[in-house]
Design a protein around this motif. Structure first.
Motif, PDB file in Angstrom:
ATOM      1  N   PRO A 178       0.794  -1.230   0.000  1.00  0.00           N
ATOM      2  CA  PRO A 178       0.000   0.000   0.000  1.00  0.00           C
ATOM      3  C   PRO A 178       0.834   1.292   0.000  1.00  0.00           C
ATOM      4  O   PRO A 178       2.012   1.267   0.338  1.00  0.00           O
ATOM      5  CB  PRO A 178      -0.766  -0.096   1.322  1.00  0.00           C
ATOM      6  CG  PRO A 178       0.146  -0.870   2.225  1.00  0.00           C
ATOM      7  CD  PRO A 178       0.885  -1.842   1.348  1.00  0.00           C
ATOM      8  N   VAL A 179       0.188   2.405  -0.382  1.00  0.00           N
ATOM      9  CA  VAL A 179       0.741   3.739  -0.136  1.00  0.00           C
ATOM     10  C   VAL A 179       0.129   4.196   1.183  1.00  0.00           C
ATOM     11  O   VAL A 179      -1.098   4.287   1.292  1.00  0.00           O
ATOM     12  CB  VAL A 179       0.374   4.749  -1.251  1.00  0.00           C
ATOM     13  CG1 VAL A 179       0.951   6.132  -0.940  1.00  0.00           C
ATOM     14  CG2 VAL A 179       0.884   4.287  -2.606  1.00  0.00           C
ATOM     15  N   VAL A 180       0.953   4.406   2.219  1.00  0.00           N
ATOM     16  CA  VAL A 180       0.437   4.801   3.536  1.00  0.00           C
ATOM     17  C   VAL A 180       1.147   6.074   4.000  1.00  0.00           C
ATOM     18  O   VAL A 180       2.217   6.418   3.502  1.00  0.00           O
ATOM     19  CB  VAL A 180       0.666   3.695   4.597  1.00  0.00           C
ATOM     20  CG1 VAL A 180      -0.203   2.488   4.328  1.00  0.00           C
ATOM     21  CG2 VAL A 180       2.123   3.306   4.655  1.00  0.00           C
ATOM     22  N   ARG A 181       0.508   6.764   4.946  1.00  0.00           N
ATOM     23  CA  ARG A 181       1.098   7.992   5.484  1.00  0.00           C
ATOM     24  C   ARG A 181       0.800   8.012   6.975  1.00  0.00           C
ATOM     25  O   ARG A 181      -0.294   7.626   7.392  1.00  0.00           O
ATOM     26  CB  ARG A 181       0.453   9.186   4.789  1.00  0.00           C
ATOM     27  CG  ARG A 181       0.982  10.538   5.249  1.00  0.00           C
ATOM     28  CD  ARG A 181       0.725  11.625   4.242  1.00  0.00           C
ATOM     29  NE  ARG A 181      -0.710  11.730   3.881  1.00  0.00           N
ATOM     30  CZ  ARG A 181      -1.154  12.534   2.914  1.00  0.00           C
ATOM     31  NH1 ARG A 181      -0.334  13.260   2.211  1.00  0.00           N
ATOM     32  NH2 ARG A 181      -2.437  12.591   2.658  1.00  0.00           N
ATOM     33  N   LYS A 182       1.789   8.426   7.782  1.00  0.00           N
ATOM     34  CA  LYS A 182       1.552   8.460   9.229  1.00  0.00           C
ATOM     35  C   LYS A 182       0.999   9.832   9.621  1.00  0.00           C
ATOM     36  O   LYS A 182       1.583  10.854   9.314  1.00  0.00           O
ATOM     37  CB  LYS A 182       2.843   8.176   9.992  1.00  0.00           C
ATOM     38  CG  LYS A 182       2.557   7.660  11.390  1.00  0.00           C
ATOM     39  CD  LYS A 182       3.667   6.781  11.926  1.00  0.00           C
ATOM     40  CE  LYS A 182       3.181   6.016  13.145  1.00  0.00           C
ATOM     41  NZ  LYS A 182       4.205   5.192  13.744  1.00  0.00           N
ATOM     42  N   ARG A 183      -0.185   9.796  10.251  1.00  0.00           N
ATOM     43  CA  ARG A 183      -0.816  11.020  10.755  1.00  0.00           C
ATOM     44  C   ARG A 183      -0.793  10.936  12.276  1.00  0.00           C
ATOM     45  O   ARG A 183      -1.605  10.217  12.858  1.00  0.00           O
ATOM     46  CB  ARG A 183      -2.266  11.119  10.262  1.00  0.00           C
ATOM     47  CG  ARG A 183      -2.417  11.642   8.852  1.00  0.00           C
ATOM     48  CD  ARG A 183      -2.517  13.161   8.853  1.00  0.00           C
ATOM     49  NE  ARG A 183      -2.241  13.736   7.537  1.00  0.00           N
ATOM     50  CZ  ARG A 183      -3.162  14.064   6.649  1.00  0.00           C
ATOM     51  NH1 ARG A 183      -4.428  13.882   6.917  1.00  0.00           N
ATOM     52  NH2 ARG A 183      -2.832  14.585   5.493  1.00  0.00           N
ATOM     53  N   GLY A 184       0.166  11.610  12.930  1.00  0.00           N
ATOM     54  CA  GLY A 184       0.317  11.467  14.378  1.00  0.00           C
ATOM     55  C   GLY A 184       0.772  10.051  14.679  1.00  0.00           C
ATOM     56  O   GLY A 184       1.779   9.603  14.149  1.00  0.00           O
TER      57      GLY A 184
END
Lengths: 195, 288
Positions: free
Chosen positions: A59-65
């Motif tokens: 997947p393409v993931v992004r950390k938000r906090g």
């Protein structure tokens, strides 16, 4: 027939499915590409995988906090896992495999034995997949394997549409389409020779 | 000027990754209306995905590809150095901001710089033309379909019938791997490298537009008909639509060679177009 399958999925329900059916999965799906297959086969399951859905995906993931956000999560080419999948199916018994492009004779045999299906999720439909993913429950071996190869555990709601492409009775849409394509190719060849 | 260029190129990269060109959407809709069963399910999912990506400003596919730029620049264009340096910088920024998946890997060390740049990448081709403006076509291309590209050096004696046979057979062998319905670019002649480049240039033409020369246009139509009669269908699950279009380009060839480059592009035929005027005005396809 269109049906929603809640995980963990029982074998009897899977046995009723036939190639060509369209289903959706709700509950827990986990990702595993080639490296993750190897790691799980060597070290065992981090939580019970029986009855869950296995997703071939990086997947393409992004950390938000502290939380992970999934941005796009379409399927990867399943055939890369063919040499590992029959053992994986027999050992851990996931009931649904989700990927693209189909798998080979070894996996088809294991699907029949174990009582599982292989489903095709539309290749490239990364945004559609991400919409059905409601959250990331856990991630395993992230440090060791990196984002695309790690084992991501997603909570999903109506993940799909999933076309049952290989069923637990030995039918494979890929094999059937392959035979049709070969016959049509012969016809075209004969036509161009005449022309 | 350079900062302005970087900013607009980041916008173009975002547009290419998140908004499918309207000609491709129309072709997918027409295909959906013709299909039934699993083939229709696939096309409906594709079209829903395209809408979602556009509305939410997220990438259409998780494989955001290798960033490729085709630049046609006027010999009197005043911002050549600014443009040359703005391109890799825009790719770095777009990787963070869109975001794009970091896809460039060193072939020997497997190290990923994490910003979609590297040796010779982003891949930029420069063509000099008369005039004082510049035109850029962006073509981010995914790995699955790129793996289905092929070069064949044919014997000239087989002629165009030989070209047809190789193209149809190759697409038949690819089955569902390049995520059909695909757009196929066919480059005939030139040389080994040029034939593949012509195949890629052919992809820049909007789907539904034929080559201006009648013999070439006829070959495109014939190849489309042949490939779509194979029955591979969307995602290789069977159906009438295996290609949305076949585009052919050609170059003069050596008398002893008939190079054939086949370039396959997945249904997510992502493109963007940028025009830069000599006054420094920058126009994107999406501005309209």
């Amino acid at each position: 027939m269109e049906r929603v399958f809640e995980t963990p999925i029982a074998e009897e329900r899977i046995r009723k499915l036939e190639a060509g059916d369209v289903i959706y999965v709700s509950g827990i799906i986990f990702t595993a590409r080639d490296e993750a297959h190897k790691v799980l086969l060597e070290r065992g399951e981090p939580f019970p995988l029986e009855g869950l859905a296995l997703f071939h995906c990086g997947p393409v993931v992004r950390k938000r906090g502290e939380a992970w956000e999934v941005i796009a999560a379409g399927p990867t080419t399943s055939m890369r896992m063919e040499s590992l999948e029959p053992r994986f199916l027999r050992k851990f018994k996931p009931r649904v495999i989700i990927g693209k492009g189909g798998m080979g004779a070894g996996t088809l045999k294991a699907l029949v034995e174990v009582g599982a299906v292989y489903c095709h999720f539309t290749g490239g439909a990364g945004a559609l997949a991400a919409r059905a993913i409601k959250g990331v429950r856990e991630v395993h071996y992230l440090e060791e394997l990196g984002i695309p190869e790690a084992i991501w555990v997603f909570e999903v709601e109506r993940f799909g549409p999933l076309v049952v492409a290989m069923d637990s009775h030995g039918r494979s849409l890929y094999a059937e389409v392959g035979a049709v394509v070969q016959k049509n190719l012969e016809k075209i060849r004969a036509r161009t020779k005449e022309g | 000027m350079k900062e302005k260029l970087v900013g607009r190129l980041v916008e173009a990269l975002r547009e290419a990754a998140t908004v499918l060109p309207v000609d491709v959407v129309r072709a997918l809709e027409a295909a959906r209306d013709k299909e039934v069963g699993p083939a229709r399910v696939q096309l409906e999912a594709i079209l829903e995905n395209v809408c979602l990506a556009k509305d939410n400003g997220v990438p259409i596919c998780q494989d955001t590809g290798t960033q490729t730029f085709f630049v046609r620049v006027g010999t009197a264009f005043p911002y050549l150095e600014e443009l040359r340096t703005a391109i890799p910088e825009a790719v770095r920024r777009a990787t963070q901001e869109v975001p794009l998946r970091p896809n460039t890997v060193h072939p020997f060390t497997k190290k990923n710089p994490g910003d979609n740049t590297g040796r010779f990448i982003p891949y930029v081709t420069w063509e000099l033309v008369p005039g004082d403006s510049a035109e850029i076509h962006l073509l981010p291309k995914g790995g699955g379909s790129e793996n289905c590209c092929k070069l064949t050096m044919l014997t000239p004696a087989v002629g165009i019938p030989g070209v047809k046979e190789v193209v149809v057979e190759h697409i038949a062998n690819c089955r569902g791997l390049p995520c059909p319905p695909t757009v196929v670019g066919v480059g005939v002649g030139g040389g080994a490298d040029l034939s593949l480049k012509l195949g890629k240039l052919a992809l820049l033409r909007p789907v539904g537009e034929r080559h201006p020369e009648p013999e070439v246009a006829a070959l495109e139509a014939e190849l489309e008909e042949m490939i779509n009669s194979l029955g591979i269908g969307p995602m290789g699950l069977g159906g009438k639509t295996t290609v949305l279009a076949v585009h052919v380009e050609y170059a003069h060839r050596h008398p002893a060679s008939l190079p054939l480059g086949i370039v396959v592009q997945c249904w997510a035929d992502r493109r963007a177009h940028v025009v830069i005027s000599p006054k420094g005005e920058i126009t994107l396809t999406g501005d309209a």
